[in-house]
Enzyme design. Structure first.
Site, PDB file in Angstrom:
ATOM      1  N   THR A 474       0.894  -0.970   0.063  1.00 40.09           N
ATOM      2  CA  THR A 474       0.070  -0.383  -0.008  1.00 40.09           C
ATOM      3  C   THR A 474       1.095   0.831  -0.382  1.00 40.09           C
ATOM      4  OG1 THR A 474      -0.345  -0.210   2.535  1.00 40.09           O
ATOM      5  CG2 THR A 474      -1.951  -0.473   0.853  1.00 40.09           C
ATOM      6  N   ARG A 619      -7.197  14.808   0.591  1.00 38.79           N
ATOM      7  CA  ARG A 619      -5.967  14.166   0.450  1.00 38.79           C
ATOM      8  C   ARG A 619      -5.247  13.248   0.152  1.00 38.79           C
ATOM      9  NH1 ARG A 619      -2.426  19.137   2.924  1.00 38.79           N
ATOM     10  NH2 ARG A 619      -3.621  18.959   4.428  1.00 38.79           N
ATOM     11  N   ILE A 620      -4.563  13.661  -1.144  1.00 40.85           N
ATOM     12  CA  ILE A 620      -3.587  12.127  -1.387  1.00 40.85           C
ATOM     13  C   ILE A 620      -2.074  11.993  -0.870  1.00 40.85           C
ATOM     14  CG2 ILE A 620      -2.850  10.599  -3.685  1.00 40.85           C
ATOM     15  CD1 ILE A 620      -6.264  11.026  -3.292  1.00 40.85           C
ATOM     16  N   LEU A 621      -2.515  11.327   0.155  1.00 37.68           N
ATOM     17  CA  LEU A 621      -0.679  11.185   0.732  1.00 37.68           C
ATOM     18  C   LEU A 621       0.690  11.357  -0.377  1.00 37.68           C
ATOM     19  CD1 LEU A 621      -1.514   9.766   3.733  1.00 37.68           C
ATOM     20  CD2 LEU A 621      -1.314  12.443   3.532  1.00 37.68           C
ATOM     21  N   LYS A 692      -8.969  10.421   3.454  1.00 37.01           N
ATOM     22  CA  LYS A 692      -9.514   8.909   3.292  1.00 37.01           C
ATOM     23  C   LYS A 692      -8.865   8.265   2.943  1.00 37.01           C
ATOM     24  CE  LYS A 692     -13.015  12.049   1.874  1.00 37.01           C
ATOM     25  NZ  LYS A 692     -14.251  12.417   1.667  1.00 37.01           N
ATOM     26  N   GLY A 695      -7.188   2.863  -0.816  1.00 36.80           N
ATOM     27  CA  GLY A 695      -6.925   1.587  -1.561  1.00 36.80           C
ATOM     28  C   GLY A 695      -8.009   0.600  -2.020  1.00 36.80           C
ATOM     29  N   GLU A 696      -9.589   1.117  -1.795  1.00 38.67           N
ATOM     30  CA  GLU A 696     -10.659  -0.528  -1.864  1.00 38.67           C
ATOM     31  C   GLU A 696     -11.559   0.931  -2.506  1.00 38.67           C
ATOM     32  OE1 GLU A 696      -9.979  -3.308   1.857  1.00 38.67           O
ATOM     33  OE2 GLU A 696     -11.820  -1.410   1.566  1.00 38.67           O
TER      34      GLU A 696
END
Lengths: 734, 169
Positions: A474, A619-621, A692, A695-696
């Site tokens: 991940t 936010r996309i880390l 948030k 991954g799914e």
């Protein structure tokens, strides 16, 4: 720290390291084969003996007799663990069936013995000499046949079994346009690349387990419970995990049997569950039968929606909560959802990537396509018309924390060229290919879990983070390093991240797409504590201290992290826990999938020609690894649509195609370039990271987009997954 | 026990092996070269791909004793974290992996695939058998024995194209 009010401006907002695409920091180890996975720890246990699991050849019944004579006499055998000599064992809280069976047998391939020998070859050969006579009993293996015996399941992560609001029956009866259909999805297998594997070593009454596990604290607890020993006596080490997708959430037979084997033979023992044993020995995603009814006005605006789901599991198991998304995704004042669970004696059903939504959307988003056609409304426009900015079961008093479904639909449609789609099925040809486009909404709940970490600075100014968080592919290593670097004002290469060891603070672990947001929020909490310590040591007010370039600054004064940490280093530990913001606000992630398929006009072979989507997940880390998570999940959605199914032998109660040759998953040739757009979003009610899960989300709806594209290409509507050639040809002939 | 001599990553090794030992287990359990992975042990997944005598094979499907005197290249022989092979570097840059477990096999396959195309070896999707050339579809076809359940496929193709000098970017 407690997160119980929406996040204000904080050090993460700086976006110097967070939110920037980074190569994985564990990348060089992975591409050179130097990252050591569980079975490979020759360094830790150089003298490990080899265990081979003997699984049950029946689904239900008892061991009548077990003859170990030949196996024990086989070359190199050191010991054989069975129920008769393993001592008293309990069952873990998260396990449905016992990991070591006997004399009672609960499912096919349930472990009944572990043969331990000096070499792998000797263990495998001796295991074939274990003779077991069975007293079989009748079992129930057919979901469709048992459907009417369904009961209300226990509540799990998916919320209550049943929900309702308004008057569904009355509103549906009066609706101008109705869709009423039943969809089925099969049992599916995680098929992660690394088999379940563990090495166990005892030192007195202390157990160390090098293993492959997504949830360290859960599994330490379950090992302690199963063995009846204090969890303080158990250490799990799981720094690299060769894929999980839910298969490694729990203690499994490899871990328990390695521990029992090592105890019996008095030396370390390593055990991997052999690939052909995995689908029947471990867990799988349960099959579902789903009935959906939607009532709308002539413009497609939904007034009534119902989703009922049947699934099966062993006694004591849980339901596949496939109606979850239907509670939150679309408007409609009159609604109901229901889950019913039937008892089946198949292997244990449990979570696989996006449990609930992954298969729920395979049904709901095809039903929406059917509604779009019935109303003559474009499928994208239909979903926009049915958007709702609050929890439609609870009403406007429970708004979404942030919901950008419409933005995703519009941006995704534009990028994909959706306007070129011919709404009439079966019209577009490219040589021998019938070409069609389909789309679907993506939805996955956002869960947050308590997560802890400790963080330190050493005398050279380098930063170390330790947490029992796991990286199952991940990208946890990298986003945790980014979080630490952002918070302490250092470069990414100054941060060392240590994961997956039960001696470190307990984290959220990897599951339910909560890992990235929750574990980095835990690192945020620990970093805030360390910032306070560093500021105090510097004599600065903590609120005014700036952390940048390896310095702590206040005004025109500054001191280096290295000097403040000193030779001893400086450490802090904390965790992030959550208040009731997820009760006050519905929290979820959204997206829109688009797919173009070609279907061969004669053979009905389906090829995915193009695939893309737009997603909003806070936010996309790390955009690089987040994109990889999404395309990987989209691919698993293609698998669900076109090929993945564990075939049940309803006579003997097992999955027939229990290996990677016959349980088919997508390969390189099946998957074109995939386009991913992240829609800008910060969710201040999710965590201080304002992130948030992602991954799914990518699997949620992806398969339905494929199914809808097949319909658009051919005019054939299949509702029984996977949509294989035999079913298409049969429908074509009809 | 049977004596076996191999040259692994340029180093000569002498082993005494149970004749049932697969080449994969000889590497992983006897030589402690654990970069080569066991995903299925049945030739179904490709994680155990290594290069033997210049050709990629599934090392789980062959016994070590069948390779006496042969040259074996594993992922450890291609590069190290400090000195990555161009293919290893491209996998990092293009995020051509996630969990990393299929990765050594993907990389060994990818290196061999480019050699096969250069050597004019045709595949199922080659249109003209006299002119084998690089294309993404050629690579997808040839890489299909290496399963990646995390499904970094799109990124792996980008990595291989980059190394082949065919990058779109």
């Amino acid at each position: 720290m407690k997160f119980d009010t929406p996040a204000g401006p904080n050090p993460i907002d700086k976006g110097r390291v967070i939110g920037i695409a980074h190569d994985r920091i564990d990348g060089p180890a992975k591409v050179t084969g130097t990252a050591a996975y569980a079975y490979e720890r020759h360094d830790a246990a150089p003298n490990a003996a080899y265990g081979w699991i003997v699984g049950s050849a029946i689904a239900k019944g008892r061991i009548a007799a077990m003859d170990l004579t030949a196996a024990e006499a086989s070359p190199g055998v050191l010991g054989i663990v069975t129920h008769a000599n393993a001592g008293k064992l309990s069952k873990g809280n998260m396990n449905t069936a016992h990991l070591l069976g006997g004399p009672q047998i609960e499912h096919y391939e349930q472990a009944l013995a572990l043969v331990v020998a000096d070499t792998f070859e000797n263990a495998r050969a001796a295991a074939a000499l274990v003779r077991i006579d069975y007293a079989p009993e009748d079992g129930k293996f057919d979901l469709a046949a048992e459907r009417l015996n369904g009961v209300i399941p226990p509540q799990g992560f998916g919320g209550p079994a049943d929900t309702k609001a308004g008057d569904f029956d009355g509103a549906f009866a009066k609706a101008a346009v109705k869709v009423e259909q039943t969809y089925t999805t099969p049992d599916q297998s995680h098929a992660m690349m690394e088999p379940h594997a563990s090495i166990a070593a005892w030192n007195g009454d202390k157990l160390t387990l090098w293993t492959s596990n997504q949830m360290i604290a859960w599994s330490v607890g379950d090992m302690a419970k199963t063995l009846g020993i204090p969890k303080e006596n158990i250490r799990f080490v799981s720094p690299y995990i060769g894929g999980g997708f839910g298969s490694k959430l729990f203690l499994r037979a490899d871990a328990l049997l390695a521990a029992l084997g090592a105890r019996q033979v008095g030396r370390p023992v390593k055990v991997a569950i052999a690939r052909p044993q995995i689908p029947n020995n471990t867990t799988h995603r349960p099959a579902t039968i789903q009935r959906i009814r939607i009532g709308a006005d002539k413009d497609g605006v939904i007034d009534a929606i119902a989703h009922e789901v049947w699934s099966g599991d062993l006694p004591g198991g849980g339901a596949e909560t496939a109606a979850q998304q239907t509670r939150l995704l679309y408007r409609g004042e009159n609604r109901m959802t229901a889950h019913r669970l039937v008892t089946l004696n198949l292997p244990e059903g449990n979570a696989m990537r996006a449990p609930g939504e992954a298969v729920g959307l395979l049904a709901l988003e095809v039903a929406m396509d059917e509604l779009a056609e019935a109303c003559g409304v474009d499928p994208v426009e239909l979903r926009i018309r049915n958007d709702v900015q609050f929890d439609p079961e609870a009403g406007p008093q429970r708004p979404f924390s942030s919901r950008k479904l419409v933005e995703c639909l519009r941006a995704g449609a534009d990028r994909f060229g959706w306007q070129r789609r011919n709404p009439k099925p079966g019209q577009v040809r490219d040589g021998r290919w019938l070409v069609g486009m389909g789309m679907a909404s993506a939805f996955r709940n956002n869960l947050t879990e308590k997560s802890g970490a400790r963080i330190g600075v050493d005398g050279s100014g380098k930063v170390i983070v330790e947490t029992d968080m796991t990286d199952i592919g991940t990208g946890s290593y990298t986003i945790i390093a980014q979080t630490a670097a952002e918070m302490l004002g250092v470069d990414l290469d100054q941060v060392t991240v240590r994961l997956g060891d039960s001696r470190f603070p307990v984290s959220a672990g990897s599951g339910g797409q909560w890992g990235a947001n929750s574990s980095t929020a835990g690192v945020y909490a620990a970093a805030m504590a360390l910032r306070a310590k560093l500021a105090e040591k510097a004599g600065y007010a903590a609120e005014q201290a700036q952390f940048e370039d390896g310095l702590v600054r206040m005004g025109n004064q500054s001191q280096t992290l290295a000097s403040l940490a000193g030779a001893q280093g400086l450490w802090a530990e904390d965790s992030m826990e959550y208040g009731d913001l997820d009760k006050k606000y519905a929290q979820a992630t959204f997206g829109a999938h688009f797919c173009e398929v070609g279907v061969d006009m004669d053979t009905a072979e389906v090829r995915v020609r193009r695939m893309g989507g737009a997603f909003a997940s806070g936010r996309i880390l790390n955009p690089k690894s987040a994109r990889s998570q999404v395309i990987g999940a989209m691919t698993m959605g293609v698998g669900a649509a076109l090929m993945e199914a564990l075939d049940v032998d309803t006579r003997f109660g097992f999955f027939v195609n229990h290996d990677m040759a016959e349980y088919q998953v997508p390969v390189h040739a099946d998957i074109p370039h995939q386009d991913v757009l992240f829609v800008d979003e910060l969710d201040d009610k999710s965590s201080p990271m304002k992130a948030k899960g992602v991954g799914e989300l990518g699997i949620c709806g992806a398969g339905a987009a494929v199914a809808n594209a097949i319909y658009n290409a051919t005019g054939i509507r299949l509702r029984d997954y996977p949509l294989t050639i035999d079913k298409l040809l049969k429908a074509q002939a009809a | 026990m049977t004596p076996v001599e191999l040259t692994v990553n340029g180093r000569e090794v002498h082993l005494q092996l149970d004749p049932r030992t697969s080449l994969l287990d000889a590497l992983r359990e006897h030589l402690k070269l654990t970069g080569t992975k066991k995903g299925c042990d049945h030739g179904q997944c490709g994680a155990c791909t290594v290069i033997v005598e210049g050709r990629r094979i599934n090392s789980c499907l062959t016994l070590a004793v069948m390779h006496d005197g042969e040259q074996v290249t594993t992922i450890e022989g291609l590069g190290t974290p400090e000195a990555l092979h161009p293919m290893q570097k491209a996998f990092v840059v293009h995020d051509g992996y996630q969990c990393g477990y299929c990765t050594p096999g993907q990389i060994c396959s990818a290196v061999s695939v480019l050699e096969e195309i250069k050597a004019g070896v045709p595949s199922h999707v080659t249109e003209n058998l006299d002119r084998v050339a690089f294309s993404e579809d050629e690579v997808r076809e040839r890489m299909s024995g290496n399963i990646c359940r995390c499904a970094a496929y799109s990124n792996i193709i980008a990595a291989i194209s980059d190394v082949a000098g065919e990058s779109k970017a």
